[in-house]
Write a protein that holds these residues in place. Structure first.
Motif, PDB file in Angstrom:
ATOM      1  N   PHE A   1     -77.949 -12.860  25.331  1.00 12.42           N
ATOM      2  CA  PHE A   1     -76.537 -12.620  25.041  1.00 12.42           C
ATOM      3  C   PHE A   1     -76.277 -12.646  23.540  1.00 12.42           C
ATOM      4  O   PHE A   1     -77.040 -13.238  22.774  1.00 12.42           O
ATOM      5  CB  PHE A   1     -75.668 -13.731  25.658  1.00 12.42           C
ATOM      6  N   ILE A   2     -75.194 -12.012  23.136  1.00 13.20           N
ATOM      7  CA  ILE A   2     -74.620 -12.260  21.821  1.00 13.20           C
ATOM      8  C   ILE A   2     -73.405 -13.133  22.094  1.00 13.20           C
ATOM      9  O   ILE A   2     -72.522 -12.733  22.858  1.00 13.20           O
ATOM     10  CB  ILE A   2     -74.153 -10.945  21.144  1.00 13.20           C
ATOM     11  N   GLU A   3     -73.375 -14.314  21.548  1.00 14.41           N
ATOM     12  CA  GLU A   3     -72.224 -15.176  21.760  1.00 14.41           C
ATOM     13  C   GLU A   3     -71.444 -15.262  20.454  1.00 14.41           C
ATOM     14  O   GLU A   3     -72.021 -15.556  19.396  1.00 14.41           O
ATOM     15  CB  GLU A   3     -72.679 -16.564  22.222  1.00 14.41           C
ATOM     16  N   VAL A   4     -70.161 -14.963  20.531  1.00 21.18           N
ATOM     17  CA  VAL A   4     -69.313 -15.050  19.351  1.00 21.18           C
ATOM     18  C   VAL A   4     -68.452 -16.300  19.500  1.00 21.18           C
ATOM     19  O   VAL A   4     -67.530 -16.343  20.311  1.00 21.18           O
ATOM     20  CB  VAL A   4     -68.444 -13.777  19.203  1.00 21.18           C
ATOM     21  N   ALA A   5     -68.815 -17.343  18.770  1.00 22.21           N
ATOM     22  CA  ALA A   5     -68.139 -18.638  18.908  1.00 22.21           C
ATOM     23  C   ALA A   5     -68.466 -19.514  17.699  1.00 22.21           C
ATOM     24  O   ALA A   5     -69.468 -19.286  17.025  1.00 22.21           O
ATOM     25  CB  ALA A   5     -68.615 -19.336  20.174  1.00 22.21           C
ATOM     26  N   VAL A   6     -67.626 -20.493  17.446  1.00 23.25           N
ATOM     27  CA  VAL A   6     -67.890 -21.431  16.352  1.00 23.25           C
ATOM     28  C   VAL A   6     -69.161 -22.224  16.694  1.00 23.25           C
ATOM     29  O   VAL A   6     -70.076 -22.348  15.886  1.00 23.25           O
ATOM     30  CB  VAL A   6     -66.683 -22.369  16.138  1.00 23.25           C
ATOM     31  N   VAL A   7     -69.202 -22.746  17.938  1.00 23.78           N
ATOM     32  CA  VAL A   7     -70.405 -23.395  18.461  1.00 23.78           C
ATOM     33  C   VAL A   7     -70.621 -22.852  19.874  1.00 23.78           C
ATOM     34  O   VAL A   7     -69.689 -22.826  20.665  1.00 23.78           O
ATOM     35  CB  VAL A   7     -70.219 -24.933  18.554  1.00 23.78           C
ATOM     36  N   PRO A   8     -71.840 -22.397  20.218  1.00 25.44           N
ATOM     37  CA  PRO A   8     -72.066 -21.898  21.578  1.00 25.44           C
ATOM     38  C   PRO A   8     -71.773 -22.985  22.623  1.00 25.44           C
ATOM     39  O   PRO A   8     -72.121 -24.152  22.414  1.00 25.44           O
ATOM     40  CB  PRO A   8     -73.558 -21.534  21.586  1.00 25.44           C
ATOM     41  N   GLU A   9     -71.149 -22.556  23.720  1.00 22.75           N
ATOM     42  CA  GLU A   9     -70.693 -23.478  24.757  1.00 22.75           C
ATOM     43  C   GLU A   9     -71.827 -24.385  25.256  1.00 22.75           C
ATOM     44  O   GLU A   9     -71.645 -25.579  25.458  1.00 22.75           O
ATOM     45  CB  GLU A   9     -70.112 -22.660  25.912  1.00 22.75           C
ATOM     46  N   LEU A  10     -73.007 -23.783  25.428  1.00 18.23           N
ATOM     47  CA  LEU A  10     -74.138 -24.494  26.019  1.00 18.23           C
ATOM     48  C   LEU A  10     -74.634 -25.655  25.149  1.00 18.23           C
ATOM     49  O   LEU A  10     -75.247 -26.600  25.647  1.00 18.23           O
ATOM     50  CB  LEU A  10     -75.288 -23.495  26.241  1.00 18.23           C
ATOM     51  N   VAL A  11     -74.357 -25.589  23.863  1.00 18.34           N
ATOM     52  CA  VAL A  11     -74.855 -26.627  22.945  1.00 18.34           C
ATOM     53  C   VAL A  11     -74.079 -27.932  23.119  1.00 18.34           C
ATOM     54  O   VAL A  11     -74.626 -29.021  23.003  1.00 18.34           O
ATOM     55  CB  VAL A  11     -74.762 -26.133  21.473  1.00 18.34           C
ATOM     56  N   LYS A  12     -72.775 -27.791  23.439  1.00  9.90           N
ATOM     57  CA  LYS A  12     -71.936 -28.984  23.577  1.00  9.90           C
ATOM     58  C   LYS A  12     -72.431 -29.818  24.760  1.00  9.90           C
ATOM     59  O   LYS A  12     -72.733 -29.279  25.825  1.00  9.90           O
ATOM     60  CB  LYS A  12     -70.480 -28.581  23.827  1.00  9.90           C
ATOM     61  N   ALA A  13     -72.484 -31.136  24.587  1.00 10.71           N
ATOM     62  CA  ALA A  13     -72.907 -32.004  25.689  1.00 10.71           C
ATOM     63  C   ALA A  13     -71.797 -32.054  26.734  1.00 10.71           C
ATOM     64  O   ALA A  13     -70.649 -32.345  26.404  1.00 10.71           O
ATOM     65  CB  ALA A  13     -73.193 -33.402  25.168  1.00 10.71           C
ATOM     66  N   PRO A  14     -72.113 -31.745  28.033  1.00  8.23           N
ATOM     67  CA  PRO A  14     -71.088 -31.837  29.077  1.00  8.23           C
ATOM     68  C   PRO A  14     -70.596 -33.279  29.185  1.00  8.23           C
ATOM     69  O   PRO A  14     -71.419 -34.202  29.169  1.00  8.23           O
ATOM     70  CB  PRO A  14     -71.824 -31.416  30.341  1.00  8.23           C
ATOM     71  N   ILE A  15     -69.281 -33.445  29.316  1.00  9.18           N
ATOM     72  CA  ILE A  15     -68.685 -34.782  29.241  1.00  9.18           C
ATOM     73  C   ILE A  15     -69.194 -35.707  30.353  1.00  9.18           C
ATOM     74  O   ILE A  15     -69.337 -36.918  30.157  1.00  9.18           O
ATOM     75  CB  ILE A  15     -67.129 -34.693  29.214  1.00  9.18           C
ATOM     76  N   ASP A  16     -69.535 -35.115  31.536  1.00  9.82           N
ATOM     77  CA  ASP A  16     -70.077 -35.940  32.627  1.00  9.82           C
ATOM     78  C   ASP A  16     -71.451 -36.491  32.273  1.00  9.82           C
ATOM     79  O   ASP A  16     -71.814 -37.597  32.665  1.00  9.82           O
ATOM     80  CB  ASP A  16     -70.154 -35.122  33.919  1.00  9.82           C
TER      81      ASP A  16
END
Lengths: 363, 139
Positions: B107-122
């Motif tokens: 994919f090309i992801e256009v974002a400040v930080v890619p969603e997948l990098v963020k640790a899921p809160i659970d």
């Protein structure tokens, strides 16, 4: 992201990131937008707990077990396999430990306890000649078993080209009188998942759709899920630009073949075959027929076995996606010439079933 | 007339290199649009690279045009995932590999930080439980 599935996956060492990644890939394979992948991840994660797993009954008829091989030997162990854990596979002759009386009892118990709710998967065609005597299980014909099992099914999945369209047993001259599931059952929703064998992720996709959206996926005119069978092999083929440029391999060992040009003239059925091999690929994403240098056989289309020969070019080229300038003119001219050339061949092929010889391969 | 005798002449469009289909510049324009949306409305978006008729040469051209940025992230989650920022900040080249090392999706992801990098809160909450356990073990 919370729910029984994600917690069960977490216990098996699958992180939420891994699951999100899997759903993004699944959505990509189903030609859904990347946003749908996130929706699917949330819905699947919250799927019902193991105690309420939907019952699945799998009946094998006139088949070669290739479909079962495809599903069970695909990628292991993977999340596909774990999603299969969400269902209760109550009867599958090849996989179940039970045999004889016990196996038949399991089948009837599952049908009785889940009346009107179970998912029926069928692989193989149903022979009608000699009153169905060509294929029997526990002394009963496939026809009888199918009619009985379909009565209590919520929906039927016809796995593979034999169950979906009759497949190889149905090929001319069809000595056993083989027919497809949809030729017999008219009062139940039927999803056709053709292919010889079908792509494993299509099965997972159908299940994922059922769990995510609570319904069967949208189907095309032949009863196939549009997400996987919505586009032709040709439209999604990485060799497509060579077709548009008029660059074709003419034998399996010429310069064009070595350069990886379009296999249209070597009989590739990509332009008339609806399936997603070009994007999902095979063997854990290793390759697919065209990538390994062989044209598409069209195995997910009805009567592919009798379509005039695997190595004969199609008589009418499909309309190219986009062609510009001189390349377009050459492409159209080539198409017309191929069409002209194939009329005679088509007539000859129609006259009788032709076997493929070495000479065909070396055309 | 034999198939071999049909005069097939390939006439590439002017300035087009070998293997390029002409579809890659279109994707570049789409990326520009998405970056504009990120700047103006703080809205992230994604392009599925395998859903388009791009040749290997197209992908290479696109990758070279976008260049390499400052941040490179590697994820080990059911096979390796690479998230490379391109020379255009906010434009990420994301490649997911499966357990066997093959490319599963891109994919090309256009974002400040890619969603997948963020640790899921659970997962963060589960981590906290583990921390509490470690601390209780300290006595």
């Amino acid at each position: 992201m919370q729910g029984p599935l994600i917690e069960s996956l977490a216990r098996q060492g699958v992180s939420r990131r891994t699951f999100s990644k899997y759903c993004a890939t699944l959505a990509s394979m189903m030609a859904l937008s990347p946003v749908a992948g996130q929706a699917m991840a949330s819905a699947l994660a919250a799927a019902p707990a193991a105690t309420r797993r939907p019952s699945v009954i799998w009946l094998p008829f006139q088949e070669c077990t290739g479909c079962t091989e495809s599903i069970t030997r695909s990628h292991s162990p993977t999340i596909e396999g774990m999603i299969f854990d969400m269902v209760s596979l109550d009867y599958q002759e090849t996989l179940m430990a039970a045999a004889g009386f016990q196996a038949e009892e399991a089948l009837h118990t599952a049908m009785k306890e889940n009346q009107g709710k179970y998912l029926l998967i069928v692989d193989g065609s149903v022979p009608l000649a000699l009153e169905g005597a060509y294929s029997c299980i526990a002394g009963r014909t496939n026809l009888e078993l199918l009619k009985e099992a379909s009565r209590g099914a919520a929906a039927i999945v016809a796995m593979g080209s034999c169950a979906a369209f009759g497949g190889l047993p149905h090929a001319n001259p069809n000595p056993t009188g083989a027919v497809a599931v949809s030729d017999i059952i008219k009062d139940r929703p039927i999803v056709n998942v053709p292919g010889c064998p079908p792509i494993p992720v299509v099965m997972t996709g159908v299940l994922a759709h059922f769990i995510t959206f609570g319904s069967l996926p949208e189907l095309d005119a032949l009863g196939r899920p549009k997400a996987f069978y919505g586009e032709t092999i040709h439209d999604r083929c990485y060799r497509r630009p060579f077709y548009d440029q008029g660059k074709f391999a003419k034998t399996f060992d010429d310069e064009g073949a070595r350069n990886g040009w379009c296999l249209f003239e070597l009989g590739c059925k990509g332009p008339v075959t609806y399936n997603s091999c070009a994007t999902t690929k095979w063997n854990a994403g290793t390759s697919w027929p065209v990538e390994s240098g062989h044209g598409c056989l069209g195995c997910s289309e009805p009567d592919f076995w009798d379509a005039g020969g695997f190595y004969r070019a199609l008589s009418v080229p499909a309309g190219p996606l986009q062609m510009v300038g001189a390349a377009a003119a050459v492409g159209v001219a080539t198409g017309a010439a191929v069409s002209f050339l194939n009329r005679a061949k088509k007539r000859a092929a129609k006259a009788g079933h032709e076997t493929t010889t070495l000479a065909d391969l070396e055309k | 007339m034999k198939l071999d005798r049909i005069p097939i002449v390939s006439v590439p469009a002017p300035g087009r290199a070998a293997g390029l289909s002409g579809n890659a510049p279109v994707v570049l324009r789409e990326i520009a649009q998405k970056v504009r949306r990120l700047v103006d409305a703080n809205e992230a978006s994604t392009i599925d690279l395998l859903a388009m008729p791009l040749t290997a040469a197209d992908l290479e051209w696109l990758r070279e045009s976008l260049g390499n940025g400052e941040t490179h992230i590697s994820l080990d989650a059911g096979g390796e995932s690479r998230l490379d920022e391109t020379s255009c900040p906010g434009v990420w080249w994301v490649t997911h590999h499966n357990g066997q090392g093959g490319v599963a999706s891109a994919f090309i992801e256009v974002a400040v930080v890619p969603e997948l990098v963020k640790a899921p809160i659970d997962d963060v909450a589960a981590g906290l439980e583990r921390l509490d356990l470690l601390i209780s073990d300290l006595g």
